[in-house]
Design a protein around this motif. Sequence first.
Motif, PDB file in Angstrom:
ATOM      1  N   PRO A   1       0.798  -1.232   0.000  1.00 36.80           N
ATOM      2  CA  PRO A   1       0.000   0.000   0.000  1.00 36.80           C
ATOM      3  C   PRO A   1       0.827   1.276   0.000  1.00 36.80           C
ATOM      4  O   PRO A   1       0.504   2.231  -0.723  1.00 36.80           O
ATOM      5  N   GLU A   2       1.893   1.323   0.777  1.00 39.21           N
ATOM      6  CA  GLU A   2       2.699   2.538   0.848  1.00 39.21           C
ATOM      7  C   GLU A   2       3.311   2.886  -0.511  1.00 39.21           C
ATOM      8  O   GLU A   2       3.396   4.065  -0.898  1.00 39.21           O
ATOM      9  N   GLU A   3       3.705   1.846  -1.254  1.00 34.43           N
ATOM     10  CA  GLU A   3       4.358   2.085  -2.536  1.00 34.43           C
ATOM     11  C   GLU A   3       3.365   2.552  -3.587  1.00 34.43           C
ATOM     12  O   GLU A   3       3.577   3.566  -4.257  1.00 34.43           O
ATOM     13  N   TRP A   4       2.242   1.825  -3.749  1.00 31.99           N
ATOM     14  CA  TRP A   4       1.342   2.224  -4.837  1.00 31.99           C
ATOM     15  C   TRP A   4       0.607   3.520  -4.515  1.00 31.99           C
ATOM     16  O   TRP A   4       0.317   4.314  -5.427  1.00 31.99           O
ATOM     17  N   GLN A   5       0.335   3.770  -3.257  1.00 34.47           N
ATOM     18  CA  GLN A   5      -0.300   5.035  -2.904  1.00 34.47           C
ATOM     19  C   GLN A   5       0.643   6.214  -3.149  1.00 34.47           C
ATOM     20  O   GLN A   5       0.209   7.279  -3.613  1.00 34.47           O
ATOM     21  N   ALA A   6       1.929   6.023  -2.856  1.00 37.41           N
ATOM     22  CA  ALA A   6       2.909   7.084  -3.125  1.00 37.41           C
ATOM     23  C   ALA A   6       3.041   7.334  -4.624  1.00 37.41           C
ATOM     24  O   ALA A   6       3.139   8.496  -5.071  1.00 37.41           O
ATOM     25  N   ARG A   7       3.040   6.259  -5.406  1.00 33.22           N
ATOM     26  CA  ARG A   7       3.117   6.435  -6.866  1.00 33.22           C
ATOM     27  C   ARG A   7       1.887   7.140  -7.408  1.00 33.22           C
ATOM     28  O   ARG A   7       1.990   8.022  -8.275  1.00 33.22           O
ATOM     29  N   ALA A   8       0.724   6.778  -6.909  1.00 38.02           N
ATOM     30  CA  ALA A   8      -0.507   7.413  -7.369  1.00 38.02           C
ATOM     31  C   ALA A   8      -0.517   8.898  -7.032  1.00 38.02           C
ATOM     32  O   ALA A   8      -0.919   9.738  -7.848  1.00 38.02           O
ATOM     33  N   GLU A   9      -0.059   9.257  -5.827  1.00 35.33           N
ATOM     34  CA  GLU A   9      -0.048  10.663  -5.426  1.00 35.33           C
ATOM     35  C   GLU A   9       1.000  11.448  -6.206  1.00 35.33           C
ATOM     36  O   GLU A   9       0.757  12.593  -6.616  1.00 35.33           O
TER      37      GLU A   9
END
Length: 301
Positions: free
Chosen positions: A24-32
Motif C-alpha cells: 500500500p505505501e508504494e502504490w499510494q505514493a506512486r498514485a499521489e
Amino acid sequence: MDVRAARRAPPARTYHSSVEVLEPEEWQARAEAHRRRVEAWAAPHLARRARGESHPIEDFLFTYYGHRPARLRQWHPGVGVALKGAHDFGRDYLDTPEGVTLDTAALMDRRRSSVEWIARLLAATAARPAFLGCFGLHEWAMVYKAVEVRHGAWPLRLSGEEIAEVVEQRGVRCGHFDAFRFFTPEARPLNVLQPTRQRQEELEQPGCLHANMDLYKWAYKLSPLVSGELVADCFMLARDIRAVDMRASPYDLSSLGHRAIRIETPEGRAEYAAEQRGFAERARPQRQHLLDVCERLLAAP
C-alpha cells in the motif's frame, strides 16, 4: 483511490499469479506523485479555459488529443501488477488474493484489434531510420495562402508572400497524415508525399515530430494496460515537442517567451534537425515500452 464497492474475482482465466505485488505505501505514493505531476499541466489549462483563454503550446495536447484532464490524472499501475490492500479501481479491475489487478482478459476481449493495430504501427515506425529533412514545413503548409489561420490570435512573423516563397522554394515532405490533413488546399499538391490514414503504417518514421507526439495518444488509448507514469512521460515528451513545433512555425510567439527557430535560414534548419534528432532518441525507449506491452498482451493466452 479506494472506493467502497468491490468487484469479486471472475473465473481464473482472467487472473495470473505471476504478478508484481505492490505494498500500500508504494502504490499510494506512486498514485499521489502521478497526480501532483499531472496537476502541474492540467490546472493551468483548466484555469485558462475558465477565463476563455487559449495557449497554442500548453493547451494543444488537451484540445487536439481530447484526453480529458480528469482521465490524465487517474493513475494506473499497468498490466501484471497487483495492489495490495486496494478495493476496486473501477470496472477494468478485479479482486484477487494478492490485491486489485487489471482484468486483462476482459480488456483484451474488447481491445484486441486496437492493440494489434497500435503494435503494428509502433513496430513499423521503430524499424525505419529517422528522416531529418522536413524542417517543420508542415506548419507552414497549414498557413500557405490561407484566408484564415488556425492560431489566429497570434501574429505571423513573416508576410503571406514570404511564407509562400519559403514553401515553394523549399518544398514540403510530410508523411504524417494527421498533419497533412490540415494543409491548405493549395499546399497539398506541393507535398512530395500524399499520406492517407491507410498508409500511416507505411509512412511513419521516428524523426517525425508528430509521430513522436502521437506516442502520448497511443499511451492513453492503451490505458489502463500501461502505467500512469508511462502516459505522463509520453505527455511530457509531446509537450516539449509541441514547443519546438510552434517555434519552427511562421507564428511569432515571442510574447510567450518562445524564441523562433527560423527554418527559412540554414542555421534554423540545422537547429531544427538537431531538435528532431534529440526527440527521436527520447522517443525511442517510450515507443519500445509501449510496443513491449502490446506484444506481451498479444502473446498471452
